[in-house]
Design an enzyme around this catalytic site. Structure first.
Site: not given
Length: 281
Positions: A114-115, A153
């Site tokens: 998604t980044a 993360h």
């Protein structure tokens, strides 16, 4: 497939938020409706690719990857990562603006994350992308091998240790652009499992989240076993950031955010269009 006798392959990451969420499910601490699971822990981009290959029955995947999976998999309403203030960050050692990055190499954590989708929606001209495992990105930026990196993360807690600065919070940009929380990763199940099995998996996953939240510390050993390089403080911050009420149940706001992300990705040509229903029921 006879789901009550054959273990379902279940993929999720070794990140603290996932091991926290799935601990009760994989250890038989919640009612699974007779289903059993064989877990496989991999980084998110590996999970994306395994799902794209049809190698997993149930898996955590990036919402970007979901755009390519909708014909074969349905989205579950529990267990995912969606929220506010938790989006990917663009970090750099020297660039002063995002415009300076055009034409320059930018490290990103996998093609289907998604980044990457958010970066492409923010500025399609940022197309000199270098795909690296997420844990290698900060080092590459610090060494000057790339002009910037998109981090996810626990990296969002540790990037200052590499002498890096934040150039853009893609989640913050998304929230300002749409008013929606940012959908990062969700749990999908193979459509061929059938409606009854998919519903049972979703119920069990919700129960696993409830178990984790009502039994603080129960999953500590399991979490620590898969995050040995992370301090207890970073583990706790990771869980606090990525596990929230949307992990328990997407609800109307969460479902609306997912729909908005997929619609914008379709309109931009980043993912193929699909008429398949997103959920089983």
């Amino acid at each position: 497939m006879t789901t009550d006798t054959v273990p379902l392959t279940l993929g999720f990451s070794p990140c603290p938020n996932d091991t926290y969420i799935f601990h009760a499910l994989v250890h038989g601490l919640v009612d699974t409706g007779g289903l059993t699971f064989r877990e496989r822990l991999e980084d998110v981009e590996t999970l994306n690719r395994l799902a794209l290959e049809g190698a997993l029955d149930v898996s955590k995947v990036s919402y970007h990857a979901l755009g390519f999976l909708r014909d074969e998999y349905v989205l579950l309403r529990s267990g995912g990562a969606l929220g506010r203030g938790c989006g990917p960050l663009v970090v750099t050692r020297g660039a002063a603006s995002m415009a300076e990055l055009r034409g320059k190499p930018v490290a990103v954590p996998g093609r289907y994350t998604t980044a990457v989708l958010l970066l492409r929606l923010f500025d399609p001209s940022l197309d000199n992308l270098v795909y690296l495992p997420f844990h290698e990105i900060m080092g590459a930026v610090a060494r000057g091998e790339v002009a910037a990196g998109v981090i996810i993360h626990e990296s969002r807690f540790t990037f200052p240790e590499y002498g890096l600065s934040k150039l853009l919070d893609l989640g913050e940009w998304w929230e300002g652009e749409t008013g929606c929380p940012i959908p990062l990763g969700g749990i999908v199940a193979r459509r061929s499992l059938g409606r009854e099995a998919v519903a049972a998996i979703d119920r069990a996953l919700r129960a696993s989240v409830v178990h984790a939240r009502t039994n603080p510390g129960a999953a500590a050993g399991y979490i620590r076993a898969h995050s040995q390089e992370m301090s207890d403080e970073v583990c706790a911050a990771h869980i606090d950031l990525y596990v929230n009420d949307f992990s328990l149940q997407l609800g109307p706001e969460g479902e609306g955010a997912v729909a908005t992300l997929l619609q914008r990705a379709e309109a931009s040509g980043v993912i193929p269009r699909s008429t398949a229903p997103l959920f089983e029921v």
